[in-house]
Design an enzyme around this catalytic site. Structure first.
Site, PDB file in Angstrom:
ATOM      1  N   GLU A 108      30.552  41.709  39.573  1.00  0.00           N
ATOM      2  CA  GLU A 108      32.008  41.602  39.463  1.00  0.00           C
ATOM      3  C   GLU A 108      32.510  40.305  40.093  1.00  0.00           C
ATOM      4  O   GLU A 108      32.517  40.152  41.311  1.00  0.00           O
ATOM      5  CB  GLU A 108      32.686  42.802  40.147  1.00  0.00           C
ATOM      6  CG  GLU A 108      32.340  44.145  39.534  1.00  0.00           C
ATOM      7  CD  GLU A 108      32.887  44.308  38.135  1.00  0.00           C
ATOM      8  OE1 GLU A 108      33.927  43.681  37.801  1.00  0.00           O
ATOM      9  OE2 GLU A 108      32.284  45.076  37.363  1.00  0.00           O
ATOM     10  N   GLU A 148      39.580  47.139  44.538  1.00  0.00           N
ATOM     11  CA  GLU A 148      38.745  46.445  43.541  1.00  0.00           C
ATOM     12  C   GLU A 148      37.497  47.252  43.220  1.00  0.00           C
ATOM     13  O   GLU A 148      37.082  47.332  42.057  1.00  0.00           O
ATOM     14  CB  GLU A 148      38.367  45.054  44.028  1.00  0.00           C
ATOM     15  CG  GLU A 148      37.565  44.258  43.011  1.00  0.00           C
ATOM     16  CD  GLU A 148      38.332  43.978  41.731  1.00  0.00           C
ATOM     17  OE1 GLU A 148      37.795  44.269  40.633  1.00  0.00           O
ATOM     18  OE2 GLU A 148      39.461  43.477  41.811  1.00  0.00           O
ATOM     19  N   GLU A 159      36.419  50.863  35.353  1.00  0.00           N
ATOM     20  CA  GLU A 159      36.027  50.046  34.197  1.00  0.00           C
ATOM     21  C   GLU A 159      34.616  50.386  33.730  1.00  0.00           C
ATOM     22  O   GLU A 159      34.368  50.493  32.525  1.00  0.00           O
ATOM     23  CB  GLU A 159      36.135  48.564  34.541  1.00  0.00           C
ATOM     24  CG  GLU A 159      37.553  48.081  34.677  1.00  0.00           C
ATOM     25  CD  GLU A 159      37.649  46.610  35.019  1.00  0.00           C
ATOM     26  OE1 GLU A 159      36.613  45.985  35.362  1.00  0.00           O
ATOM     27  OE2 GLU A 159      38.766  46.072  34.955  1.00  0.00           O
TER      28      GLU A 159
END
Length: 124
Positions: free
Chosen positions: A34, A75, A82
């Site tokens: 990420e 996050e 996701e």
């Protein structure tokens, strides 16, 4: 009654040990895969020492560092959402978009929270 996960069942110190390793693996996976998480880790690495220099007291320091940790936490949750959405299907779907957009909005709010907290501590 819903069936429990076969991965559950450890108790006591073994569960804590396993949880630590799962958490470490999650942090490593997020850092490797990420870009946003890496950028936010860099931001925290720069701002945490600055917080130690600028904070007028222990409570201010805790708030300043806590605001940075909140960004990383949100996050991580956004990345998990996701990944889950992508695991279910890579097809474009309004609900998948909504889930990803809401996760992104949560990260944005956590990021906007940082200067608000820092300004409150430093100038309030």
């Amino acid at each position: 009654m819903a069936e429990e996960s076969p991965f559950k069942g450890q108790t006591g110190l073994r569960r804590i040990w396993n949880a630590f390793h799962y958490s470490r693996a999650g942090l490593c996976a997020a850092y490797r895969s990420e870009n946003a998480f890496r950028q936010e880790v860099l931001l925290a690495a720069l701002l945490v020492p600055l917080a130690f220099l600028l904070s007028p007291n222990g409570l201010g320091l805790a708030l300043m560092i806590g605001s940075l940790l909140l960004v990383l936490i949100v996050e991580l949750l956004n990345s998990a959402i996701e990944a889950t959405v992508d695991r279910i299907s890579l097809d474009r779907h309004p609900l998948a978009k909504r889930a990803k957009d809401i996760g992104s909005a949560a990260v944005l709010l956590a990021l906007l929270n940082v200067p608000v907290i820092w300004a409150g501590v430093l100038f309030g």
